[in-house]
Design an enzyme around this catalytic site. Structure first.
Site, PDB file in Angstrom:
ATOM      1  CB  SER A 140      -0.966  -0.047   1.183  1.00 15.45           C
ATOM      2  OG  SER A 140      -2.046   0.810   0.965  1.00 15.45           O
ATOM      3  CG  ASP A 156      -6.555  -3.699  -3.390  1.00 14.91           C
ATOM      4  OD1 ASP A 156      -6.698  -3.194  -2.262  1.00 14.91           O
ATOM      5  OD2 ASP A 156      -5.514  -4.287  -3.752  1.00 14.91           O
ATOM      6  CG  HIS A 191      -5.842  -2.515   0.922  1.00 13.92           C
ATOM      7  ND1 HIS A 191      -5.242  -2.047  -0.225  1.00 13.92           N
ATOM      8  CD2 HIS A 191      -5.201  -1.890   1.948  1.00 13.92           C
ATOM      9  CE1 HIS A 191      -4.300  -1.173   0.086  1.00 13.92           C
ATOM     10  NE2 HIS A 191      -4.259  -1.057   1.409  1.00 13.92           N
TER      11      HIS A 191
END
Length: 340
Positions: free
Chosen positions: A202, A283, A315
């Site tokens: 991320s 995601d 995620h």
């Protein structure tokens, strides 16, 4: 650049907790933290926090990190700079040879939470295969902002020669600089390293991607980066300027542009490292779009790049599972980082 133009649409697109099919957005963060605290073989808390956490005492390292620290030869809290957050945790291979490859793990947290102390979960599958793992700490926002009184004494002293002093004054500039400097430190301090491999999740994937665009002549050291695994990253920062994410970062458009990997892709040089861009099935469409477009931009510049779409994960568990031997991304990482 983002097709999700309205403020509310952007808020949703850049709120990872909104998109998991496992739990609703109000409980997935707590569940994610609970998985880590319970000591399961899953890893670091990640983004999705929409407000500043309530003040509390610093938590102990998650059980996954504790296990990794107990089972490996380690050097913890190794300073690579003068800042409080400029430290590394190093997990050495179980059977170190004369030289060994290193995987550098860069944590996420939307540049404003988590730390290297949440990152040890990723070490055991690799240290057992002769690979050292380095968890990088950096000054998360708003700590990454240098106060005026500190500027002359701290920022100037830490900046490499010829690097514009102004870069030290914004949090995003500072974080990118710190991660780059951590690699310079590793190369200079540990000559036994045989190849560096980056892994970021991320916000950490964003920082790893910025490392790939570094002009190393400013540092007078060229790390031998052989590969990069970028997981569920953000590669264009402009869309988040008008979301809650920027409340702590306080980025201007100029700062966002110069720190967007999508805008910093450099032509691949001979023997450039291989890049794996991974994205979770669950995601958000914006995270998935950014991964696809960044991989295309790298490919157009001559980089060797693959896009891996990981089915059945969101995620959060896309990185939680990294400590599981059977997880596809763990297996890909082992193949990408050759043991001695």
């Amino acid at each position: 650049r983002s097709p999700a133009a309205s403020p509310q649409a952007l808020e949703d697109q850049y709120s990872p907790s909104r998109w998991s099919p496992r739990l609703d957005r109000d409980t997935i963060i707590d569940a994610h933290l609970a998985v880590t605290a319970a000591g399961g073989e899953r890893g670091a808390p990640e983004e999705g926090l929409r407000s500043v956490p309530r003040p509390r005492a610093p938590p102990p390292p998650p059980a996954g990190t504790e296990r990794a620290r107990a089972s490996a030869q380690t050097l913890l809290h190794v300073p690579y700079g003068n800042g409080d957050g400029e430290k590394l945790d190093i997990y050495f291979p179980t059977d170190p040879s004369e030289t060994f490859p290193v995987l550098v793990y860069i944590h996420g947290g939307y540049w404003q939470c988590l730390s290297k102390d949440d990152s040890g979960f990723a070490a055991p599958p690799l240290v057992s295969q002769g690979v050292a793992v380095v968890a990088v700490g950096y000054e998360i926002a708003p700590k990454g902002r240098c106060r005026p009184a500190e500027a002359a004494a701290s920022c100037v002293a830490q900046c490499p020669p010829r690097l514009p002093f102004a870069l030290c004054l914004g949090h995003m500039d500072a974080m990118v600089l710190q991660v780059r400097r951590s690699l310079v430190f590793l190369v200079e301090r540990y000559p036994r390293i045989r190849g560096i491999y980056l892994c970021g999740h991320s916000a950490g994937a964003h920082l790893a991607a910025m490392v790939l665009s570094t002009d190393w002549t400013e540092f007078q050291v060229v790390p031998d980066i052989k590969g990069a695994v970028l997981v569920s990253g953000v590669y264009d920062l402009e869309p988040i300027l008008h979301t809650y994410v920027n409340d702590a970062l306080n980025m201007s458009r100029e700062v966002a542009q110069r720190n967007s990997p999508m805008r910093c892709v450099t032509p691949a040089v001979p023997a450039a490292c291989e890049v794996l861009v991974a994205v979770a099935q669950h995601d958000s469409p914006e995270f998935r779009r950014q991964s696809q477009e960044y991989s295309q931009a790298l490919r157009a510049a001559g980089w060797s790049v693959s896009l891996l779409d990981l089915a059945g994960v969101d995620h959060f568990d896309v990185i939680e599972k990294l400590s599981e031997d059977s997880y596809v991304l763990t297996q890909v990482g082992r193949r990408a980082v050759p043991r001695q």
